[in-house]
Design an enzyme around this catalytic site. Structure first.
Site, mmCIF file in Angstrom:
data_model
loop_
_atom_site.group_PDB
_atom_site.id
_atom_site.type_symbol
_atom_site.label_atom_id
_atom_site.label_comp_id
_atom_site.label_asym_id
_atom_site.label_seq_id
_atom_site.Cartn_x
_atom_site.Cartn_y
_atom_site.Cartn_z
ATOM 1 N N CYS A 35 -3.570 2.068 -1.332
ATOM 2 C CA CYS A 35 -5.029 1.905 -1.449
ATOM 3 C C CYS A 35 -5.299 0.404 -1.490
ATOM 4 C CB CYS A 35 -5.545 2.601 -2.709
ATOM 5 S SG CYS A 35 -7.338 2.399 -2.916
ATOM 6 N N CYS A 45 -12.924 0.301 1.920
ATOM 7 C CA CYS A 45 -11.589 0.842 2.210
ATOM 8 C C CYS A 45 -10.787 -0.236 2.925
ATOM 9 C CB CYS A 45 -11.674 2.101 3.063
ATOM 10 S SG CYS A 45 -10.045 2.752 3.490
HETATM 11 N N1 LIG Z 1 -11.198 6.623 -2.267
HETATM 12 C C1 LIG Z 1 -11.845 5.367 -2.339
HETATM 13 C C2 LIG Z 1 -12.024 4.653 -1.051
HETATM 14 C C3 LIG Z 1 -10.744 4.443 -0.294
HETATM 15 C C4 LIG Z 1 -9.969 3.218 -0.593
HETATM 16 C C5 LIG Z 1 -8.956 2.942 0.465
HETATM 17 N N2 LIG Z 1 -7.920 3.852 0.678
HETATM 18 C C6 LIG Z 1 -8.511 1.505 0.514
HETATM 19 O O1 LIG Z 1 -7.522 1.238 1.215
HETATM 20 O O2 LIG Z 1 -9.185 0.646 -0.070
HETATM 21 C C7 LIG Z 1 -13.212 5.467 -3.003
HETATM 22 O O3 LIG Z 1 -13.862 6.542 -2.970
HETATM 23 O O4 LIG Z 1 -13.650 4.469 -3.562
#
Ligand SMILES: N[C@@H](CCC[C@H](N)C(=O)O)C(=O)O
Length: 293
Positions: free
Chosen positions: A224, A76
């Site tokens: 993300c 993340c």
């Molecule tokens: N939902 C994703 C992990 C989260 C990613 C995040 N918000 C970022 O900033 O990289 C998963 O389950 O892979």
């Protein structure tokens, strides 16, 4: 009597993050606690970054990452910047080495307050992502949504940044696509045995792209970080951009640099909102400081 753990509600470009201080404890944040915190409008979050004592010598902390549906994630990017800002404020240090399910990563806070995270090396093999069937070329896999002869989205690039990503390239404004409708279908498509983060990206110049992401286990988010990295390396890998790009997300901009040594460096901000204490087993919480929320 339950011993409450401290947390900071933060965000990275609007990606809602809870940084939970689990250092010195043996327990874990449970999926039930995560879902309870996610349901409360005040503590609603996309990811929890649970900071634990280090496991591997030479690292500062082990970080467990939970999505708001209670599932675990390997990486993340936005949450990692929040952890850096929280720990830098506490310790006065500016560089850190963390371990996550995806491996060991380093991060540093700059004098201007921006934070860079070395997100490691991308992986492109079909088994690495993973995909359910063999694709020799993951720059463009066979997958489409919409009418067979006029698909709305098709032929995504796929990549792993520790976690699985699919990037659908579009020519029009990314806001014109109903990602809230397509996202759940694509996240759970049988081609992705561990589900996937689904991004729509429009290349706007050889050094910039605009994107939106439907996150695995969290849904639509304002940003993300790992998806921005996956989109940037996939754009460079397919000849759409160079290796340094500005990525514009609904919550703001990230700079992504895919270095010649194959490491992907993500740079952007983090923001504190308020602090509290919570029960890692149930998610019951209380506020410690007044803040923006
Ligand atoms: N939902 C994703 C992990 C989260 C990613 C995040 N918000 C970022 O900033 O990289 C998963 O389950 O892979």
């Amino acid at each position: 009597m339950v011993e409450l753990a401290r947390f900071a509600k933060m965000n990275g470009l609007g990606n809602a993050i809870i940084v939970a201080d689990m250092r010195g404890r043996k327990d874990r944040v449970t999926p039930e606690a995560a879902r309870a915190l996610a349901e409360d409008p005040v503590t609603r979050f996309d990811q929890i970054m649970a900071i634990h004592d280090p496991v591997t010598p030479g690292t500062d902390n082990y970080i467990e990452i939970l999505n708001c549906d209670g599932s675990q994630a390997q990486a993340c990017g936005n949450g990692t910047r929040c952890v850096v800002q929280a720990l830098a404020g506490e310790t006065g240090r500016t560089s850190f080495t963390f371990e996550t399910k995806a491996g060991i990563l380093t991060a540093e806070e700059h004098e201007n307050g921006l934070i860079s995270v070395d997100m490691g090396k991308p992986r492109f093999g079909w088994k690495d992502i993973p995909l359910a069937e063999e694709f020799a070329n993951t720059r463009r896999i066979e997958l489409q949504i919409g009418p067979i002869d006029a698909p709305v989205l098709h032929s995504p690039s796929v990549a792993s940044m520790g976690n699985p990503h699919a990037i659908f390239w579009v020519d029009r404004d990314v806001n014109e696509y109903a990602l809230d409708r397509f996202g759940p279908m694509l996240e759970n498509h049988p081609i992705f045995p561990e589900r996937a983060n689904i991004t729509i990206a429009q290349v706007t110049s050889p050094s910039s792209l605009t994107m939106r992401t439907w996150e695995r286990g969290a849904g639509l988010t304002l940003a993300c970080g790992s998806a921005a990295c996956a989109a940037a390396v996939s754009a460079a890998r397919t000849g759409r951009t160079g290796r340094r790009v500005k990525v514009t997300l609904p919550g703001g901009d990230l700079e992504i640099f895919w270095r010649e040594d194959d490491h992907v460096i993500m740079t952007g901000p983090a923001e504190w909102e308020f602090s509290g204490r919570f029960d890692p087993a149930t998610g019951a919480w209380e506020r410690e400081t007044e803040g923006a929320a």
